[in-house]
Every structure is written in C-alpha cells, then in structure tokens.
Design a protein around this motif. Structure first.
Motif, PDB file in Angstrom:
ATOM      1  N   THR A   1      -7.117   8.867  18.020  1.00 31.79           N
ATOM      2  CA  THR A   1      -5.860   8.127  17.839  1.00 31.79           C
ATOM      3  C   THR A   1      -4.918   8.902  16.927  1.00 31.79           C
ATOM      4  N   LEU A   2      -5.477   9.460  15.853  1.00 38.19           N
ATOM      5  CA  LEU A   2      -4.654  10.236  14.928  1.00 38.19           C
ATOM      6  C   LEU A   2      -4.096  11.476  15.620  1.00 38.19           C
ATOM      7  N   LEU A   3      -4.938  12.166  16.402  1.00 39.12           N
ATOM      8  CA  LEU A   3      -4.476  13.367  17.095  1.00 39.12           C
ATOM      9  C   LEU A   3      -3.373  13.027  18.091  1.00 39.12           C
ATOM     10  N   ASN A   4      -3.550  11.949  18.830  1.00 37.79           N
ATOM     11  CA  ASN A   4      -2.498  11.530  19.754  1.00 37.79           C
ATOM     12  C   ASN A   4      -1.199  11.232  19.011  1.00 37.79           C
ATOM     13  N   HIS A   5      -1.322  10.623  17.846  1.00 33.55           N
ATOM     14  CA  HIS A   5      -0.138  10.341  17.037  1.00 33.55           C
ATOM     15  C   HIS A   5       0.555  11.642  16.624  1.00 33.55           C
ATOM     16  N   LEU A   6      -0.227  12.621  16.188  1.00 35.30           N
ATOM     17  CA  LEU A   6       0.356  13.907  15.799  1.00 35.30           C
ATOM     18  C   LEU A   6       1.066  14.554  16.980  1.00 35.30           C
ATOM     19  N   LEU A   7       0.452  14.466  18.147  1.00 31.20           N
ATOM     20  CA  LEU A   7       1.034  15.083  19.336  1.00 31.20           C
ATOM     21  C   LEU A   7       2.390  14.479  19.677  1.00 31.20           C
ATOM     22  N   HIS A   8       2.504  13.181  19.514  1.00 31.42           N
ATOM     23  CA  HIS A   8       3.750  12.517  19.877  1.00 31.42           C
ATOM     24  C   HIS A   8       4.777  12.538  18.751  1.00 31.42           C
ATOM     25  N   ARG A   9       4.350  12.935  17.545  1.00 34.61           N
ATOM     26  CA  ARG A   9       5.262  12.952  16.398  1.00 34.61           C
ATOM     27  C   ARG A   9       5.419  14.352  15.816  1.00 34.61           C
ATOM     28  N   SER A  10       5.202  15.360  16.625  1.00 27.79           N
ATOM     29  CA  SER A  10       5.150  16.715  16.090  1.00 27.79           C
ATOM     30  C   SER A  10       6.514  17.302  15.794  1.00 27.79           C
ATOM     31  N   GLY A  11       7.565  16.594  16.125  1.00 31.90           N
ATOM     32  CA  GLY A  11       8.915  17.063  15.813  1.00 31.90           C
ATOM     33  C   GLY A  11       9.297  18.320  16.559  1.00 31.90           C
TER      34      GLY A  11
ATOM     35  N   LEU B   1     -15.114   9.539  -4.375  1.00 30.12           N
ATOM     36  CA  LEU B   1     -16.039  10.451  -3.699  1.00 30.12           C
ATOM     37  C   LEU B   1     -15.411  11.784  -3.327  1.00 30.12           C
ATOM     38  N   THR B   2     -14.095  11.902  -3.492  1.00 32.50           N
ATOM     39  CA  THR B   2     -13.405  13.128  -3.112  1.00 32.50           C
ATOM     40  C   THR B   2     -13.197  14.027  -4.319  1.00 32.50           C
ATOM     41  N   ASP B   3     -12.884  15.273  -4.017  1.00 32.18           N
ATOM     42  CA  ASP B   3     -12.475  16.209  -5.059  1.00 32.18           C
ATOM     43  C   ASP B   3     -11.198  15.686  -5.719  1.00 32.18           C
ATOM     44  N   ARG B   4     -11.056  15.939  -7.012  1.00 30.12           N
ATOM     45  CA  ARG B   4      -9.901  15.414  -7.743  1.00 30.12           C
ATOM     46  C   ARG B   4      -8.575  15.757  -7.089  1.00 30.12           C
ATOM     47  N   ALA B   5      -8.476  16.965  -6.533  1.00 26.13           N
ATOM     48  CA  ALA B   5      -7.203  17.416  -5.973  1.00 26.13           C
ATOM     49  C   ALA B   5      -7.010  17.000  -4.520  1.00 26.13           C
ATOM     50  N   ALA B   6      -8.028  16.397  -3.902  1.00 25.85           N
ATOM     51  CA  ALA B   6      -7.895  16.000  -2.499  1.00 25.85           C
ATOM     52  C   ALA B   6      -6.895  14.866  -2.372  1.00 25.85           C
ATOM     53  N   ALA B   7      -6.211  14.813  -1.232  1.00 26.95           N
ATOM     54  CA  ALA B   7      -5.253  13.748  -0.967  1.00 26.95           C
ATOM     55  C   ALA B   7      -5.946  12.649  -0.176  1.00 26.95           C
ATOM     56  N   VAL B   8      -5.787  11.406  -0.614  1.00 25.65           N
ATOM     57  CA  VAL B   8      -6.331  10.254   0.086  1.00 25.65           C
ATOM     58  C   VAL B   8      -5.162   9.436   0.612  1.00 25.65           C
ATOM     59  N   VAL B   9      -5.038   9.385   1.938  1.00 29.36           N
ATOM     60  CA  VAL B   9      -3.869   8.794   2.578  1.00 29.36           C
ATOM     61  C   VAL B   9      -4.271   7.521   3.323  1.00 29.36           C
TER      62      VAL B   9
ATOM     63  N   VAL C   1      -0.203   8.987  10.459  1.00 27.79           N
ATOM     64  CA  VAL C   1      -0.044   9.855   9.298  1.00 27.79           C
ATOM     65  C   VAL C   1       1.136  10.771   9.557  1.00 27.79           C
ATOM     66  N   ASP C   2       1.943  10.981   8.556  1.00 32.02           N
ATOM     67  CA  ASP C   2       3.092  11.867   8.696  1.00 32.02           C
ATOM     68  C   ASP C   2       2.611  13.277   9.028  1.00 32.02           C
ATOM     69  N   PRO C   3       3.006  13.842  10.180  1.00 32.39           N
ATOM     70  CA  PRO C   3       2.575  15.201  10.518  1.00 32.39           C
ATOM     71  C   PRO C   3       2.953  16.235   9.469  1.00 32.39           C
ATOM     72  N   GLU C   4       4.024  15.966   8.709  1.00 30.92           N
ATOM     73  CA  GLU C   4       4.458  16.918   7.682  1.00 30.92           C
ATOM     74  C   GLU C   4       3.402  17.099   6.597  1.00 30.92           C
ATOM     75  N   PHE C   5       2.446  16.146   6.492  1.00 30.30           N
ATOM     76  CA  PHE C   5       1.356  16.336   5.539  1.00 30.30           C
ATOM     77  C   PHE C   5       0.482  17.522   5.935  1.00 30.30           C
ATOM     78  N   LEU C   6       0.482  17.851   7.231  1.00 31.43           N
ATOM     79  CA  LEU C   6      -0.478  18.816   7.762  1.00 31.43           C
ATOM     80  C   LEU C   6       0.138  20.119   8.231  1.00 31.43           C
TER      81      LEU C   6
ATOM     82  N   HIS D   1       8.936   1.829   9.041  1.00 25.52           N
ATOM     83  CA  HIS D   1       9.057   3.262   9.278  1.00 25.52           C
ATOM     84  C   HIS D   1       7.835   3.984   8.766  1.00 25.52           C
ATOM     85  N   LEU D   2       7.438   5.009   9.499  1.00 25.04           N
ATOM     86  CA  LEU D   2       6.253   5.784   9.157  1.00 25.04           C
ATOM     87  C   LEU D   2       6.317   6.316   7.740  1.00 25.04           C
ATOM     88  N   HIS D   3       7.503   6.671   7.274  1.00 22.53           N
ATOM     89  CA  HIS D   3       7.647   7.352   5.980  1.00 22.53           C
ATOM     90  C   HIS D   3       7.972   6.393   4.844  1.00 22.53           C
TER      91      HIS D   3
END
Length: 367
Positions: A25-35, A179-187, A194-199, A243-245
């Motif tokens: 589902t996330l990948l499909n979202h990225l595909l359709h929101r890739s700008g 459970l994540t590394d301190r610098a990891a982003a938890v979205v 998810v905003d494709p600009e994160f990736l 809005h997504l953002h």
C-alpha cells in the motif's frame, strides 16, 4: 582535494516489514505521489519492473504487473538482485529512484549489506524503511521477536494503520521510538500515506537533466503552503478530508558563507527527533574548493556525495529540512552557527564528513 563522482547515481531504498504491515500500500502510494519521479520497483522478491508513476496498471505485490506495454512475469531470488539493479539503473530507463519491497519474511540487514557491497557505479544505497502495523504490533512482536532488531537497523519507521490502533496508537508510537536508534525517524501513517519527499527528491513532471534544483524544491514547498491555506486534501477513505502534509513542516536554509564541516557534523549528530529528512547541497569553502557536497539524510541514514562545482557558478549552501514538531527557528539558528568565513582549512576538518561518502565509509547500518 579532488573527487571524481559518477554524474548520476540512483538511490535504492529497501522497504521492509512483516506480512500485512502495509508495504505494498505504501509503495503504491509512493508511485502515485512521486511528483513526476520515475520509480523502478523490485517487488516481493517476485519481479523487477520499470514503472511510470503516472501510468500504473495492475496490482503491485503480485508476480505479474500489467503495464501499458504488456506484462512482465518473472521469479526473482536474492542472487538475481544485482541483475535487476543493472537493468533498472540503465540510463535509458530514465529511472530516478529504485524501491526494493522485501518479502514479509525477508532479512532486511542482508539486503542492506548486498546494496552497500554493490560495485555498480549507477546506484547508491538510500536507506532502510521498516513498516509496522500499529493495530497488530504487540502480536507481531510475539510471533516475530526479530522485529526489535529490524527496528534498531531502520533509518525510517512507518507506524501504519494508526486509525485501527487503540487510543490513536500513541502507546505503539512510543514503544516503537524506544526500540529504534535515537536518530531514526518514526513517522505515523494511515493507509501507507507517507510524504515521498521523506525518501527521495520528487522531480517536476517535465523532463529535466540532472538533479532537482533548489528552486524546484522551493516552488514545491510553496505549492504545499498554498494547499494548506485552502484546506485541500484527498480524503483517506475514512470520511475525513486532510492534506498529506498537514502535520509536517519544512525549513529552507540558504547561505552564501561556507559551512564548517566539524560544526555541521555536530549539528547532524544531534539532530532532533521528528526531523525526518535533510537534503540539498553544502559548500565547505576552503575545505574542498573543487566540490560541493550533496547531502541526503533519512532518519539515521546519512550520505554525502561530492560533485564538482560548475565553473563560474554561484557557490551557496542550499538545504531543505522536513519534519514534524520541529523548532524551525532554533534549527535555522544552529545552521547559521555552522557558517565559517575563515580563508584557511584545518587539514583534518573533513574527516567527519568523509566517513559518510560512499566508498570511504563502512558498516551495514548506513550510519
């Protein structure tokens, strides 16, 4: 200091998570929101396909993906990964980013190791994204205790299906953060949104040569501001428009003064929780007068890519920071404190930066 870097490298993202977490589902979202970005996908260890985000037909996550020019059906195992990366990274494909959607029982660390060990000059590892189901997280941990190790390796964790979790999923979000590394982003996310600009950088839909310019990023940011002001949104299937953002903030930083590499690394090493993404270009002035450094950070993942300055071009540091709950004014002040107009360089000053240049850095965790 002279660096020769390939003119174009395609980031390869690993999208992992246990069965039912919402990866497809996330990948499909990225595909359709890739700008306008063109995405190549290696899906569920079944097939590698080149996908135009504006013309996807058929369902991803299947061994057969139907496209406008016919059908591609093939079985893929890990030993064939390099073969498909070679095909997708061919400049003729025009692909801007590659996403590997790992199978639900795959070991993400091994995929990351393979990508870091790849000698293909046209690709570069772009980070590990782990997707978890907020509603089933406790049961998933009980069945698959190795998820704790996966989360510790991830650069960005998408806590999906929050709409189905008890009390809005706050307990799960806090548990995942622990459970994540301190610098990891938890979205947090619902329906894999998810905003494709994160990736990755979203290219404009018109054809461009080379990387997305800072002007394009700025225009992109203004478009979102306009949409926020007018309350535009897509609806998430739950009866709520939004809005997504709407919960994300961005900061644009431009400096005509070079940045001090040690000060910048201190800033990056202490970047706050909620700062998901950093991208742009850095001028280190006398520390490397021949190159600017493209920077790409996703959560804990950080890489620098030296690129030769264009002759006669203006030398600027241009950065965009994206996150949630960030103090933009404080971050801007910290970045301004990284500037340095000293005419001479300390010969060891770049060591911290060079640790994060591919070919000079080591380690399977991307950090």
């Amino acid at each position: 200091m002279e660096h020769h870097h390939p003119p174009r490298q395609i980031p390869v993202l690993v999208l992992a998570g246990f069965l039912g977490s919402g990866k497809t589902t996330l990948l499909n979202h990225l595909l359709h929101r890739s700008g306008g970005s063109r995405i190549g996908a290696i899906v569920n260890d079944f097939g590698a396909v080149e996908i135009d985000a504006m013309a996807v037909a058929g369902a991803l996550g299947d061994s057969t993906v139907s496209l406008g020019n016919g059908c591609l059906c093939c079985a893929v195992d890990v030993s064939e990964l390099d073969l498909y990366l070679e095909r997708l990274a061919n400049p003729a494909t025009g692909i801007d980013v590659i996403v590997i959607e790992a199978s639900g029982l795959a070991e993400p660390q091994e995929l990351v190791r393979m990508l870091l060990a790849s000698e293909h000059p046209g690709i570069v590892y772009g980070g590990l994204v782990e997707v978890v189901d907020a509603a089933e997280f406790d049961d998933t941990r009980a069945r698959h205790p190795e998820i704790d190790r996966h989360l510790a390796l991830a650069d960005l964790v998408v806590v999906n299906k929050l709409d189905r979790a008890e009390q809005g999923g706050e307990r799960v979000l806090e548990l995942v953060r622990s459970l994540t590394d301190r610098a990891a982003a938890v979205v947090p996310a619902t329906y894999g949104r998810v905003d494709p600009e994160f990736l990755f950088d979203c290219r404009p839909s018109e054809e461009r040569i080379g990387q997305l310019s800072f002007d394009d990023l700025h225009e992109h940011e203004h478009e979102h501001e306009h949409e926020h002001e007018h309350g535009l949104g897509d609806g998430d299937g739950s009866g709520h428009e939004g809005h997504l953002h709407s919960s994300y903030e961005s900061l644009s930083f431009v400096s005509g003064l070079p940045l001090d590499p040690r000060r910048l690394m201190a800033f990056l090493d202490s970047r706050p929780e909620g700062l998901y993404r950093i991208k742009g270009y850095v001028d280190f002035g006398p520390y490397d007068p021949g190159n600017r450094y493209a920077v790409h950070a996703v959560g804990r993942f950080l890489r620098f890519y030296p690129e030769a300055w264009e002759p006669g071009g203006q030398r600027l540091t241009q950065l965009v920071l994206i996150g949630a709950g960030i103090d933009a004014a404080a971050l801007r002040k910290e970045l301004e404190a990284c500037t340095n107009d000293a005419p001479h360089a300390d010969e060891h000053g770049m060591w911290g930066v060079l640790r994060y240049v591919q070919g000079l850095s080591e380690g399977p965790d991307g950090a």
